[in-house]
Each structure stands twice: as structure tokens, then as C-alpha cells.
Design an enzyme around this catalytic site. Structure first.
Site, PDB file in Angstrom:
ATOM      1  N   ARG A   1     -58.865  68.057 -58.675  1.00  0.00           N
ATOM      2  CA  ARG A   1     -60.195  68.288 -59.250  1.00  0.00           C
ATOM      3  C   ARG A   1     -60.958  69.386 -58.518  1.00  0.00           C
ATOM      4  O   ARG A   1     -61.880  69.976 -59.060  1.00  0.00           O
ATOM      5  CB  ARG A   1     -61.001  66.989 -59.137  1.00  0.00           C
ATOM      6  CG  ARG A   1     -61.088  66.251 -60.454  1.00  0.00           C
ATOM      7  CD  ARG A   1     -61.971  65.080 -60.307  1.00  0.00           C
ATOM      8  NE  ARG A   1     -61.788  64.482 -58.971  1.00  0.00           N
ATOM      9  CZ  ARG A   1     -62.047  63.227 -58.675  1.00  0.00           C
ATOM     10  NH1 ARG A   1     -62.527  62.434 -59.588  1.00  0.00           N
ATOM     11  NH2 ARG A   1     -61.851  62.732 -57.468  1.00  0.00           N
TER      12      ARG A   1
ATOM     13  N   LYS B   1     -46.246  55.031 -53.387  1.00  0.00           N
ATOM     14  CA  LYS B   1     -46.754  53.680 -53.236  1.00  0.00           C
ATOM     15  C   LYS B   1     -48.246  53.756 -52.959  1.00  0.00           C
ATOM     16  O   LYS B   1     -48.687  54.797 -52.481  1.00  0.00           O
ATOM     17  CB  LYS B   1     -45.985  52.940 -52.156  1.00  0.00           C
ATOM     18  CG  LYS B   1     -46.510  53.101 -50.723  1.00  0.00           C
ATOM     19  CD  LYS B   1     -45.733  52.266 -49.773  1.00  0.00           C
ATOM     20  CE  LYS B   1     -46.543  51.205 -49.104  1.00  0.00           C
ATOM     21  NZ  LYS B   1     -47.491  51.696 -48.092  1.00  0.00           N
TER      22      LYS B   1
ATOM     23  N   ASP C   1     -40.246  55.237 -51.590  1.00  0.00           N
ATOM     24  CA  ASP C   1     -40.504  54.380 -50.439  1.00  0.00           C
ATOM     25  C   ASP C   1     -39.999  55.221 -49.277  1.00  0.00           C
ATOM     26  O   ASP C   1     -38.782  55.388 -49.110  1.00  0.00           O
ATOM     27  CB  ASP C   1     -39.713  53.074 -50.527  1.00  0.00           C
ATOM     28  CG  ASP C   1     -40.017  52.179 -49.337  1.00  0.00           C
ATOM     29  OD1 ASP C   1     -40.111  52.699 -48.209  1.00  0.00           O
ATOM     30  OD2 ASP C   1     -40.181  50.966 -49.521  1.00  0.00           O
ATOM     31  N   HIS C   2     -40.917  55.773 -48.482  1.00  0.00           N
ATOM     32  CA  HIS C   2     -40.460  56.789 -47.524  1.00  0.00           C
ATOM     33  C   HIS C   2     -39.518  56.219 -46.466  1.00  0.00           C
ATOM     34  O   HIS C   2     -38.791  56.962 -45.828  1.00  0.00           O
ATOM     35  CB  HIS C   2     -41.632  57.561 -46.914  1.00  0.00           C
ATOM     36  CG  HIS C   2     -42.367  56.842 -45.818  1.00  0.00           C
ATOM     37  ND1 HIS C   2     -43.330  55.913 -46.059  1.00  0.00           N
ATOM     38  CD2 HIS C   2     -42.263  56.928 -44.474  1.00  0.00           C
ATOM     39  CE1 HIS C   2     -43.799  55.460 -44.902  1.00  0.00           C
ATOM     40  NE2 HIS C   2     -43.183  56.065 -43.919  1.00  0.00           N
TER      41      HIS C   2
ATOM     42  N   LYS D   1     -35.667  57.792 -44.239  1.00  0.00           N
ATOM     43  CA  LYS D   1     -35.502  57.937 -42.787  1.00  0.00           C
ATOM     44  C   LYS D   1     -34.019  58.030 -42.445  1.00  0.00           C
ATOM     45  O   LYS D   1     -33.191  57.321 -43.006  1.00  0.00           O
ATOM     46  CB  LYS D   1     -36.135  56.739 -42.052  1.00  0.00           C
ATOM     47  CG  LYS D   1     -37.675  56.787 -42.075  1.00  0.00           C
ATOM     48  CD  LYS D   1     -38.263  55.676 -41.260  1.00  0.00           C
ATOM     49  CE  LYS D   1     -39.757  55.544 -41.458  1.00  0.00           C
ATOM     50  NZ  LYS D   1     -40.544  56.490 -40.698  1.00  0.00           N
TER      51      LYS D   1
ATOM     52  N   GLU E   1     -46.413  49.067 -34.850  1.00  0.00           N
ATOM     53  CA  GLU E   1     -47.231  50.279 -34.768  1.00  0.00           C
ATOM     54  C   GLU E   1     -48.297  50.097 -33.694  1.00  0.00           C
ATOM     55  O   GLU E   1     -48.744  48.977 -33.440  1.00  0.00           O
ATOM     56  CB  GLU E   1     -47.924  50.538 -36.107  1.00  0.00           C
ATOM     57  CG  GLU E   1     -46.954  50.769 -37.249  1.00  0.00           C
ATOM     58  CD  GLU E   1     -47.690  51.157 -38.527  1.00  0.00           C
ATOM     59  OE1 GLU E   1     -47.857  52.356 -38.749  1.00  0.00           O
ATOM     60  OE2 GLU E   1     -48.104  50.255 -39.273  1.00  0.00           O
TER      61      GLU E   1
ATOM     62  N   ASP F   1     -48.718  46.180 -47.921  1.00  0.00           N
ATOM     63  CA  ASP F   1     -48.609  47.529 -47.371  1.00  0.00           C
ATOM     64  C   ASP F   1     -47.220  47.814 -46.808  1.00  0.00           C
ATOM     65  O   ASP F   1     -46.703  48.922 -46.940  1.00  0.00           O
ATOM     66  CB  ASP F   1     -49.662  47.689 -46.258  1.00  0.00           C
ATOM     67  CG  ASP F   1     -49.747  49.109 -45.727  1.00  0.00           C
ATOM     68  OD1 ASP F   1     -49.796  50.035 -46.554  1.00  0.00           O
ATOM     69  OD2 ASP F   1     -49.777  49.293 -44.492  1.00  0.00           O
TER      70      ASP F   1
ATOM     71  N   HIS G   1     -41.357  48.519 -47.632  1.00  0.00           N
ATOM     72  CA  HIS G   1     -40.500  49.025 -46.553  1.00  0.00           C
ATOM     73  C   HIS G   1     -39.569  47.946 -45.958  1.00  0.00           C
ATOM     74  O   HIS G   1     -38.362  48.149 -45.858  1.00  0.00           O
ATOM     75  CB  HIS G   1     -41.340  49.596 -45.412  1.00  0.00           C
ATOM     76  CG  HIS G   1     -42.328  50.646 -45.843  1.00  0.00           C
ATOM     77  ND1 HIS G   1     -42.079  51.536 -46.862  1.00  0.00           N
ATOM     78  CD2 HIS G   1     -43.570  50.958 -45.387  1.00  0.00           C
ATOM     79  CE1 HIS G   1     -43.126  52.337 -47.005  1.00  0.00           C
ATOM     80  NE2 HIS G   1     -44.040  52.007 -46.131  1.00  0.00           N
TER      81      HIS G   1
ATOM     82  N   LYS H   1     -50.048  46.070 -36.718  1.00  0.00           N
ATOM     83  CA  LYS H   1     -50.814  47.194 -36.174  1.00  0.00           C
ATOM     84  C   LYS H   1     -51.260  46.855 -34.757  1.00  0.00           C
ATOM     85  O   LYS H   1     -51.422  45.676 -34.427  1.00  0.00           O
ATOM     86  CB  LYS H   1     -52.067  47.433 -37.025  1.00  0.00           C
ATOM     87  CG  LYS H   1     -51.801  47.624 -38.511  1.00  0.00           C
ATOM     88  CD  LYS H   1     -51.398  49.025 -38.838  1.00  0.00           C
ATOM     89  CE  LYS H   1     -51.239  49.234 -40.333  1.00  0.00           C
ATOM     90  NZ  LYS H   1     -50.470  50.433 -40.676  1.00  0.00           N
TER      91      LYS H   1
HETATM   92  C1  BG6 Z   1     -47.202  53.399 -44.850  1.00  0.00           C
HETATM   93  C2  BG6 Z   1     -48.261  52.349 -44.654  1.00  0.00           C
HETATM   94  O1  BG6 Z   1     -46.489  53.171 -46.038  1.00  0.00           O
HETATM   95  O2  BG6 Z   1     -46.296  53.358 -43.748  1.00  0.00           O
HETATM   96  C3  BG6 Z   1     -48.998  52.544 -43.337  1.00  0.00           C
HETATM   97  O3  BG6 Z   1     -49.186  52.416 -45.727  1.00  0.00           O
HETATM   98  C4  BG6 Z   1     -48.006  52.621 -42.192  1.00  0.00           C
HETATM   99  O4  BG6 Z   1     -49.924  51.500 -43.095  1.00  0.00           O
HETATM  100  C5  BG6 Z   1     -46.907  53.633 -42.494  1.00  0.00           C
HETATM  101  O5  BG6 Z   1     -48.724  53.010 -41.034  1.00  0.00           O
HETATM  102  C6  BG6 Z   1     -45.815  53.579 -41.441  1.00  0.00           C
HETATM  103  O6  BG6 Z   1     -44.909  54.632 -41.672  1.00  0.00           O
HETATM  104  P1  BG6 Z   1     -44.054  55.241 -40.493  1.00  0.00           P
HETATM  105  O7  BG6 Z   1     -43.149  56.224 -41.148  1.00  0.00           O
HETATM  106  O8  BG6 Z   1     -45.027  55.866 -39.534  1.00  0.00           O
HETATM  107  O9  BG6 Z   1     -43.334  54.091 -39.862  1.00  0.00           O
END
Ligand code: BG6
Length: 484
Positions: free
Chosen positions: A51, A148, A177-178, A182, A216, A235, A240, A331
């Protein structure tokens, strides 16, 4: 070891949400690296769409700032930077209206791969998909990439799937889904199905239990309000961590092919037992030297959303009956460390004078940092003094094994985007997989809500609430250390 870079064909990639955080932080710097490595061809075009009221030059200046912020200066070779910026353009677009769509259509070239990255709120997936199709911008070969969160429960995920399916075939939809991008996560499949060594032992007869930890150190600080409406279950676990469970638990697919792999993953999700409340521990970090508490971070002293979860899962099938999968994520824990550990059973009888349970083989697969694998084996302690046993790791830390090549390992996003251009869906979630994951997740969340469950507090910099330790202690097991 020399990494082989296979260039992809020329493409036009439109990034909806092209000025947003994900585009600036991950997508564009990742694409820059693919260009610098020679994987993305110079004929590719990247079109930011959002936008914001910026022109092409304004967009290039914004992207340059992001490259400078998110890449080391040594990576920014002037010739490549200049080339990358020349590939960029921008369209101001109204995702739910009419503005900008003719201009976007104008920009798309014939005879190249077309991909559309939806880095926008899920409520815009449907309107964008509809406009792309109805205005003849995306054809039957085009690929769309969606981020996501893919819904917040089964009903919303179904609605999203339907809104995309109304305009695109499943073979055109790439749900990211990243974690699947990895390096070590993919290596899980290579280790299991590329070796004879592990697969015969990969079952409840030989595996005592499995631990998956995604820890994390960051809190929910900057995204408190958003996160509080979601929590760790939606989340991290629904996507994941369940994907990791699937890759560990699935049967060997007949081929490394998108549907063969996804069919097997789906069977695992469907074999998950419904959860019992006693098998779940939820937590929230308290205030501490590291900073404010979770409740302060989200600005709601009565929030009951969890930012830590530990669970004991059971996969009900012949291979895994009786072998628990313990998973945890949270976290503000003591270290950023993600690891999968396959803990094998004790040898059935010790011929040495050693109590059972002292030595067990553990295959640990380290996702981050220091990606690599270790296999713990028991050997004789060297030297005189009789038959004394010690455990030593057979270690393969990728950084050491691959040397300089290691720094060239693409990050998850860039690898996945290259897969989109190649048309390879293996590392993307299929619609039915996402729905099955929500179907398992929903009753668990509904149970917490119905019982008014309150998460347990835990210290920042710890391993989570004490109850999470009990989850394993009561089974006579213990969590592995969370180590940086
Ligand atoms: C994301 C979550 O999908 O993955 C975050 O929304 C999280 O909350 C993150 O911090 C973690 O990804 P990575 O690659 O840093 O382990």
C-alpha cells in the site's frame, strides 16, 4: 567439499507486503545472497507490492537499507548490489480494491516463471488470490507462496484453503514452514533414508524416547499484543515442532517426492493420540534480570496465554507405540538452542560390571546454532586400569566438516524460495497436513480454555517451569541440558 549451485530459471517474483518486516529482514536479503552465489539468474525480476506510496527508486533505497542492516558489509559487493537493485521495482497496490492491478499485470513478462509471495495478513490471501486470477495476472503455471500463520484453528485454516483453492490448484500453492528449509532438518531425512545404519533401529523396539527442544532467549517484547492472541501452541507447536515430529516418525516414502513425503507426514499427524492434561506443561516467564515478565510484555496482567510448552506425545502406530516424543519450546530460556535427540534403549544385558542405564546411545541432531550431529557411543576408557567405560561423541559439526562452504549454506527462506521457482513442493505443507495439525491442536486449546488453565511462572534464563522437568522425571527420564 564443494557446494554445487544449480541456477534456477529466470522468474518474476511479486512480493505482496514487499515493504514489510519479513520482506526486509528475510526475503530480500536471502534473494540477494542467492544472486551473489550465482543461483538466481540476472534476468530475474523482483516486484514489491504494497500500500505504501513509494516509487521504484524509493523502493530500491528502502531495500538497500535492509541489505545494509541484515547482511554483513563484506557480503555487499558493489557490482552485485547494483545488479540486485536494478532487478527491483515497485507497484502501489490495494489488495482489496482495484488500484495497482493493471500496473502489476503490465510488469509481468511472458515466458518466465511467475511466483507471488503473500507476505501479508491471512485475511488478504483470498482477495489477492482472486484478483491475481480474475485479472489474468496469474496463469495455471504460476506459484503462490503463503506464510504462517495459516489460520488460528481448523475452521479458519479450512476457510483459507478454500479461498485459495477457488483460484489455484494445490500444486500451485506453497505453504511455508521455514523449519522445513533448515539445513539440519533436511538432513534428518538424509540420515534416515540415505544410510543403512539407523533405519533398522528407528522404532520402539530400540528407541527409548525422543526429545525435541526449540529454546529461544528472546521474549515476546516487540510483538506482545499479537503473540498474546496466539501463544506457543499455535506459534511453534502446531507447525514447526509437529513438522519435526513428522520427519522423525514417518515411514520411508517410496521416493523423495512432494506427495510421497507429505502423504507419510500426514499419516503421522493422524496417528497422534489426543492429549491428556497431565502430559502438558504451560508456562510464562516472570520478571527477572533479563527484563519484564511475559504479562508485562503483553500488557495484560491476566493473560493466560503460554509462551512455554512442554508435552509428551504418543504416536499410535506399530513403529512408535510405547516410545514417547517429549517436545518443548519457550521464550526467554537459558540459551538459543534447538535440538532433536533420539535416545536409544540400553543394551539388554551388561557383560561389564556397570549398572544398566549408565550408558545409552544418543543421536543428537542440532538445528541451531552450530548445526550438526553427534552420535554418543560407549567405548573403553583408554589406558590401563581394566575395562572402564566412557561415552564419547562421534561428532559431525557441519562448520568443521564443511569448512568455508558452511558459511554458504543458504538460510531457510532463500532455500525455500528457490524451491518455489524450481516447482518443488516437497518442503512445503499441503492443505490437508495443515488441517490435520489443527484438528489435533484445537481440542487441546479448547481444553485449556474450558478449564481456565493458568500457565506456571518460570524464571528467565531457566529451562522452563519445574513441572516440565517432572514430565520426564515421572517416567524415569530427564531432559537434556539446553546448551548454547
Ligand atoms: C516463528 C515464530 O515462526 O519462528 C517466532 O513466529 C519464533 O515466535 C521463530 O521466534 C523461531 O524461528 P527460528 O528460525 O529463529 O528458530
Amino acid at each position: 567439499m564443494v557446494a554445487r549451485i544449480i541456477p534456477v530459471e529466470p522468474f518474476d517474483l511479486v512480493i505482496f507486503g514487499g515493504t514489510g518486516d519479513l520482506a526486509r529482514r528475510k526475503i530480500l536479503p536471502g534473494l540477494f545472497r542467492r544472486l551473489a552465489d550465482g543461483q538466481m539468474p540476472w534476468e530475474a525480476r523482483l516486484i514489491g507490492a504494497a500500500r505504501s506510496d513509494v516509487d521504484d527508486d524509493g523502493y530500491r533505497a528502502m531495500v538497500l537499507e535492509s541489505l545494509e542492516e541484515f547482511l554483513p558489509s563484506s557480503a555487499l559487493k558493489p557490482r552485485i548490489v547494483e545488479q540486485f537493485l536494478s532487478m527491483l521495482s515497485f507497484v502501489q497496490i490495494d489488495a482489496t480494491g482495484d488500484d495497482g492491478w493493471p500496473e502489476l499485470k503490465e510488469k509481468m513478462r511472458d515466458d518466465v516463471v511467475h511466483a507471488f509471495y503473500f507476505s501479508v495478513a491471512p485475511s488478504l490471501f483470498g482477495p489477492i488470490a482472486e484478483r491475481l486470477k480474475e485479472r489474468g495476472i496469474a496463469d495455471g503455471q504460476a506459484r503462490i507462496v503463503v506464510e504462517k500463520p495459516f489460520g488460528h484453528d481448523l475452521d479458519s485454516a479450512r476457510a483459507l484453503n478454500e479461498s485459495l483453492a477457488a483460484h489455484f490448484d494445490e500444486a500451485q500453492i506453497y505453504r511455508i514452514d521455514h523449519y522445513l528449509g533448515k539445513e539440519t532438518v533436511q538432513n534428518l531425512m538424509a540420515v534416515r533414508f540415505g544410510n543403512m545404519l539407523f533405519e533398522p533401529l528407528w522404532n520402539s523396539q530400540y528407541v527409548d524416547h525422543i526429545q525435541i527442544t526449540v529454546a529461544e532467549t528472546v521474549g515476546v517484547g516487540g510483538r506482545g499484543e499479537y503473540y498474546d492472541g496466539i501463544g506457543a501452541m499455535r506459534d511453534m507447536v502446531q507447525n514447526h515442532l509437529l513438522q519435526l515430529v513428522c520427519l522423525i516418525a514417518m515411514e520411508p516414502p517410496s521416493r523423495y517426492d512432494h506427495d510421497a513425503v507429505r502423504d507419510e507426514k500426514l499419516k503421522v499427524i493422524r496417528a497422534l493420540e489426543p492429549m491428556e492434561p497431565d502430559d502438558i506443561v504451560r508456562g510464562q516467564y516472570s520478571a527477572g534480570s533479563g527484563g519484564p515478565s511475559y504479562l508485562e510484555d503483553v500488557g495484560d496482567p491476566r493473560s493466560r496465554t503460554e509462551c512455554f510448552l512442554a508435552m509428551r506425545l504418543s504416536v499410535s502406530n506399530w513403529r512408535w507405540a510405547g516410545t514417547p516424543f517429549y517436545i518443548r519450546t519457550g521464550k526467554r530460556l537459558k540459551a538459543r538452542a534447538s535440538e532433536i535427540a533420539i535416545v536409544f534403549k540400553d543394551a539388554p544385558h551388561s557383560i561389564f560390571d556397570v549398572p544398566r542405564g549408565r550408558h545409552s546411545n544418543i543421536l543428537s541432531i542440532r538445528l541451531q546454532p552450530n548445526e550438526g550431529m553427534q552420535l554418543g557411543v560407549t567405548i573403553k576408557e583408554p589406558g590401563p586400569g581394566g575395562m572402564r567405560l566412557i561415552d564419547v561423541p562421534l561428532d559431525m559439526t557441519f562448520a568443521e566438516a564443511l569448512g568455508e562452504e558452511h558459511s554458504a549454506i543458504p538460510d531457510a527462506y532463500e532455500r525455500l524460495i528457490m524451491d518455489v521457482i524450481r516447482g518443488n513442493q516437497t518442503l512445503f505443507m499441503r492443505g490437508d497436513e495443515v488441517e490435520a495439525a489443527w484438528a489435533w491442536t484445537d481440542p487441546v486449546i479448547a481444553g485449556w480454555e474450558a478449564r481456565g488453565h493458568i500457565p506456571s511462572p518460570y524464571d528467565q534464563g531457566s529451562s522452563g517451569p519445574d513441572d516440565a522437568l517432572m514430565l520426564l522425571h515421572r517416567d524415569g527420564r530427564r531432559w537434556r541440558e539446553i546448551r548454547p
